[in-house]
Design a protein around this motif. Structure first.
Motif, PDB file in Angstrom:
ATOM      1  N   ILE A  16     -13.986 -28.366  26.782  1.00 46.96           N
ATOM      2  CA  ILE A  16     -13.467 -27.160  26.195  1.00 46.96           C
ATOM      3  C   ILE A  16     -12.327 -26.852  27.258  1.00 46.96           C
ATOM      4  CG2 ILE A  16     -13.398 -25.070  25.486  1.00 46.96           C
ATOM      5  CD1 ILE A  16     -16.304 -25.741  24.663  1.00 46.96           C
ATOM      6  N   PHE A  17     -12.667 -26.573  28.426  1.00 46.44           N
ATOM      7  CA  PHE A  17     -11.640 -26.404  29.510  1.00 46.44           C
ATOM      8  C   PHE A  17     -10.605 -27.216  29.600  1.00 46.44           C
ATOM      9  CE2 PHE A  17     -10.339 -26.775  33.885  1.00 46.44           C
ATOM     10  CZ  PHE A  17      -9.662 -25.610  34.164  1.00 46.44           C
ATOM     11  N   LEU A  18     -10.805 -28.526  29.827  1.00 46.01           N
ATOM     12  CA  LEU A  18      -9.651 -29.634  29.918  1.00 46.01           C
ATOM     13  C   LEU A  18      -8.916 -29.806  28.744  1.00 46.01           C
ATOM     14  CD1 LEU A  18     -11.706 -32.408  31.599  1.00 46.01           C
ATOM     15  CD2 LEU A  18     -10.239 -30.856  32.527  1.00 46.01           C
ATOM     16  N   VAL A  19      -9.512 -29.512  27.397  1.00 47.97           N
ATOM     17  CA  VAL A  19      -8.748 -29.701  26.160  1.00 47.97           C
ATOM     18  C   VAL A  19      -7.637 -28.405  26.072  1.00 47.97           C
ATOM     19  CG1 VAL A  19      -8.839 -29.623  23.745  1.00 47.97           C
ATOM     20  CG2 VAL A  19     -10.238 -31.219  25.027  1.00 47.97           C
ATOM     21  N   THR A  20      -8.250 -27.377  26.360  1.00 50.86           N
ATOM     22  CA  THR A  20      -7.315 -26.276  26.172  1.00 50.86           C
ATOM     23  C   THR A  20      -6.147 -25.966  27.133  1.00 50.86           C
ATOM     24  OG1 THR A  20      -8.978 -24.845  27.385  1.00 50.86           O
ATOM     25  CG2 THR A  20      -9.050 -24.809  25.146  1.00 50.86           C
ATOM     26  N   VAL A  21      -6.675 -26.430  28.517  1.00 49.04           N
ATOM     27  CA  VAL A  21      -5.573 -26.748  29.606  1.00 49.04           C
ATOM     28  C   VAL A  21      -4.575 -27.547  29.344  1.00 49.04           C
ATOM     29  CG1 VAL A  21      -5.167 -27.457  31.791  1.00 49.04           C
ATOM     30  CG2 VAL A  21      -7.091 -25.981  31.265  1.00 49.04           C
ATOM     31  N   ALA A  22      -4.915 -28.673  28.642  1.00 47.51           N
ATOM     32  CA  ALA A  22      -4.022 -29.885  28.178  1.00 47.51           C
ATOM     33  C   ALA A  22      -2.910 -29.197  27.124  1.00 47.51           C
ATOM     34  CB  ALA A  22      -4.551 -31.071  27.636  1.00 47.51           C
ATOM     35  N   ALA A  23      -3.498 -28.583  26.228  1.00 46.15           N
ATOM     36  CA  ALA A  23      -2.965 -28.034  25.118  1.00 46.15           C
ATOM     37  C   ALA A  23      -1.751 -26.787  25.662  1.00 46.15           C
ATOM     38  CB  ALA A  23      -3.660 -27.364  24.044  1.00 46.15           C
ATOM     39  N   VAL A  24      -2.303 -26.081  26.482  1.00 42.88           N
ATOM     40  CA  VAL A  24      -1.521 -24.961  26.963  1.00 42.88           C
ATOM     41  C   VAL A  24      -0.159 -25.872  27.784  1.00 42.88           C
ATOM     42  CG1 VAL A  24      -1.137 -22.924  28.505  1.00 42.88           C
ATOM     43  CG2 VAL A  24      -2.961 -23.376  26.988  1.00 42.88           C
ATOM     44  N   ALA A  25      -0.481 -26.686  28.612  1.00 47.18           N
ATOM     45  CA  ALA A  25       0.358 -27.464  29.639  1.00 47.18           C
ATOM     46  C   ALA A  25       1.581 -28.255  28.740  1.00 47.18           C
ATOM     47  CB  ALA A  25      -0.110 -28.380  30.479  1.00 47.18           C
ATOM     48  N   LEU A  26       0.851 -28.622  27.648  1.00 48.07           N
ATOM     49  CA  LEU A  26       2.008 -29.500  26.875  1.00 48.07           C
ATOM     50  C   LEU A  26       3.005 -28.658  26.093  1.00 48.07           C
ATOM     51  CD1 LEU A  26      -0.306 -32.301  25.377  1.00 48.07           C
ATOM     52  CD2 LEU A  26       1.628 -32.623  27.060  1.00 48.07           C
ATOM     53  N   LEU A  27       2.310 -27.584  25.749  1.00 49.70           N
ATOM     54  CA  LEU A  27       3.365 -26.496  24.929  1.00 49.70           C
ATOM     55  C   LEU A  27       4.367 -25.814  25.883  1.00 49.70           C
ATOM     56  CD1 LEU A  27       0.899 -24.899  22.581  1.00 49.70           C
ATOM     57  CD2 LEU A  27       2.988 -26.356  21.699  1.00 49.70           C
ATOM     58  N   GLY A  28       3.707 -25.828  27.104  1.00 50.32           N
ATOM     59  CA  GLY A  28       4.515 -25.074  28.166  1.00 50.32           C
ATOM     60  C   GLY A  28       5.784 -25.867  28.523  1.00 50.32           C
ATOM     61  N   VAL A  29       5.727 -27.326  28.538  1.00 48.90           N
ATOM     62  CA  VAL A  29       6.862 -28.008  28.757  1.00 48.90           C
ATOM     63  C   VAL A  29       7.784 -28.108  27.838  1.00 48.90           C
ATOM     64  CG1 VAL A  29       5.501 -29.194  30.794  1.00 48.90           C
ATOM     65  CG2 VAL A  29       5.768 -30.043  28.657  1.00 48.90           C
ATOM     66  N   ALA A  30       7.464 -27.851  26.517  1.00 44.56           N
ATOM     67  CA  ALA A  30       8.230 -27.858  25.363  1.00 44.56           C
ATOM     68  C   ALA A  30       9.768 -27.203  25.479  1.00 44.56           C
ATOM     69  CB  ALA A  30       7.558 -27.891  24.209  1.00 44.56           C
ATOM     70  N   PRO A  31      10.627 -27.274  24.978  1.00 43.72           N
ATOM     71  CA  PRO A  31      11.679 -26.488  24.898  1.00 43.72           C
ATOM     72  C   PRO A  31      11.769 -25.314  23.966  1.00 43.72           C
ATOM     73  CG  PRO A  31      12.337 -28.498  23.839  1.00 43.72           C
ATOM     74  CD  PRO A  31      11.084 -28.683  24.345  1.00 43.72           C
ATOM     75  N   GLY A  32      12.207 -24.261  24.411  1.00 44.30           N
ATOM     76  CA  GLY A  32      12.259 -23.014  23.491  1.00 44.30           C
ATOM     77  C   GLY A  32      11.134 -22.207  23.557  1.00 44.30           C
ATOM     78  N   SER A  33      10.988 -20.989  22.943  1.00 43.28           N
ATOM     79  CA  SER A  33      10.018 -20.000  23.204  1.00 43.28           C
ATOM     80  C   SER A  33       9.577 -19.617  21.974  1.00 43.28           C
ATOM     81  CB  SER A  33      10.502 -19.026  24.280  1.00 43.28           C
ATOM     82  OG  SER A  33      11.382 -18.249  23.779  1.00 43.28           O
ATOM     83  N   VAL A  34       8.666 -18.703  21.841  1.00 44.14           N
ATOM     84  CA  VAL A  34       8.284 -17.870  20.642  1.00 44.14           C
ATOM     85  C   VAL A  34       9.125 -16.644  20.484  1.00 44.14           C
ATOM     86  CG1 VAL A  34       6.653 -16.485  21.912  1.00 44.14           C
ATOM     87  CG2 VAL A  34       6.273 -16.872  19.469  1.00 44.14           C
ATOM     88  N   ALA A  35       9.578 -16.248  21.488  1.00 43.44           N
ATOM     89  CA  ALA A  35      10.368 -14.965  21.452  1.00 43.44           C
ATOM     90  C   ALA A  35      11.881 -15.445  20.561  1.00 43.44           C
ATOM     91  CB  ALA A  35      10.841 -14.290  22.831  1.00 43.44           C
ATOM     92  N   THR A  36      12.321 -16.528  21.022  1.00 42.62           N
ATOM     93  CA  THR A  36      13.599 -16.976  20.444  1.00 42.62           C
ATOM     94  C   THR A  36      13.303 -17.282  18.764  1.00 42.62           C
ATOM     95  OG1 THR A  36      14.021 -18.230  22.433  1.00 42.62           O
ATOM     96  CG2 THR A  36      15.142 -19.104  20.472  1.00 42.62           C
ATOM     97  N   VAL A  37      12.007 -17.836  18.387  1.00 40.08           N
ATOM     98  CA  VAL A  37      11.640 -17.985  17.279  1.00 40.08           C
ATOM     99  C   VAL A  37      11.587 -16.677  16.324  1.00 40.08           C
ATOM    100  CG1 VAL A  37      10.027 -18.657  15.370  1.00 40.08           C
ATOM    101  CG2 VAL A  37      10.362 -20.066  17.606  1.00 40.08           C
ATOM    102  N   ILE A  38      11.200 -15.603  17.053  1.00 32.80           N
ATOM    103  CA  ILE A  38      10.895 -14.362  16.406  1.00 32.80           C
ATOM    104  C   ILE A  38      12.274 -13.689  16.270  1.00 32.80           C
ATOM    105  CG2 ILE A  38      10.026 -11.856  16.772  1.00 32.80           C
ATOM    106  CD1 ILE A  38       7.525 -13.246  17.881  1.00 32.80           C
TER     107      ILE A  38
END
Length: 317
Positions: A16-38
């Protein structure tokens, strides 16, 4: 026993730790942010920075993750900054759709693969066996995103037996709910049928050559009785293992099918959350799917002893 359970729980937490860390890391390197979406593309950098600070998104990823883990430990998966809906509430709202599709697909695959495998093993090397194997190979080469449109065209548009898209909840009628889930379930089940058939056929052929099976035949027992009573259960280890693993995978892997058929399940929620950079929702769903996946595999381990008494005896020794 306690040590064995502790090891399994430790491995589950690590997964569970490794899977959630991987999900956060992949989203962290993607362009854009949730603030821009809002706020929209025309928002000023100052407004974006202020919203990121208010949401805690200006912190390093490791800090965001540790804060989230602390909240999860208290039963709080967080709240989506996009919709304002709690992640737990969103999962519980959409989980029945995904679970129904996954369970129906697994049930269809198990029933058909067991029947085909038994027939193949009983007629090993015959024309019928080769025909079933060829059909299995065809199913294995058809992914869900190809099977889906084909099923829609023939069974929904031409025959008009099932709806093209949309979802009917069980509260609206059991049959209508089954009809709305049938085509997505079949689209997913095709490759599972092929995999299950190959695994069980090979194990059945090996079991049928065992001495105790030959002894049962020598006593005059019918072929069907020997197959289902003496050979099928001990040949089901690999099938149960793969089916258990695949159930967890199906729950988290219905993105394409749910998007194709317009179903309001977890897969579609994940896809839309990734597009909107909703890290909190994605983390919660990924953690939930990982927990389900690990839990199902632990149940599979326990089921071994129920399938074959020899396993229970080996554990006691």
């Amino acid at each position: 026993m306690i040590l064995n359970i502790s090891r399994r729980v430790g491995r589950a937490l690590l997964v569970i730790f490794l899977v959630t860390v991987a999900a956060v890391a992949l989203l962290g390197v993607a362009p854009g942010s949730v603030a821009t979406v809002i706020l929209g593309e025309n928002a000023t950098p100052e407004a974006v920075a202020e919203l990121n600070a208010r949401l805690g998104l200006d912190q390093p990823l490791w800090r965001q993750y540790t804060d989230w883990i602390g909240a999860v430990a208290h039963g709080d998966f967080g709240t989506s900054p996009i919709t304002g809906v709690g992640v737990t509430e969103a999962i519980l709202d959409r989980m029945p759709v995904t679970l129904q599709i996954a369970v129906m697909a697994l049930a269809i695959a198990l029933v058909l693969s067991i029947l085909l495998a038994v027939v193949s093993a009983a007629t090993q090397g015959s024309l019928l066996d080769r025909g079933i194997s060829a059909l299995s190979s065809a199913f294995l080469s058809i992914p869900a995103f190809v099977a889906g449109p084909v099923l829609i065209y023939f069974l929904a548009l031409q025959v008009d037996s099932f709806p093209v898209s949309g979802w009917s909840h069980i509260e609206d009628g059991l049959w209508e709910s089954i009809r709305s889930a049938m085509l997505p379930a079949i689209a997913i089940a095709l490759t599972e049928i092929a995999a299950f058939h190959r695994i069980l056929r090979a194990d059945l052929i090996g079991t049928l050559s065992e001495d105790y099976v030959e002894a049962a035949r020598a006593k005059g027992m019918s072929r069907a009785y020997v197959l289902f009573r003496h050979a099928l259960r001990p040949s089901s280890f690999s099938l149960v293992t793969v089916a258990g693993i695949n159930l967890g995978r199906l729950i988290g892997g219905t993105v394409v099918v749910e998007t194709l058929f317009g179903l309001p399940g977890l897969g579609q929620l994940v896809a839309s959350s990734i597009t909107l950079r909703d890290v909190i929702t994605v983390q919660g769903i990924v953690a939930f799917v990982a927990i389900v996946y690990v839990g199902v595999n632990m149940l599979v381990d326990v089921s071994y002893g129920l399938l074959d008494p020899r396993v229970r005896k080996a554990v006691r020794v």
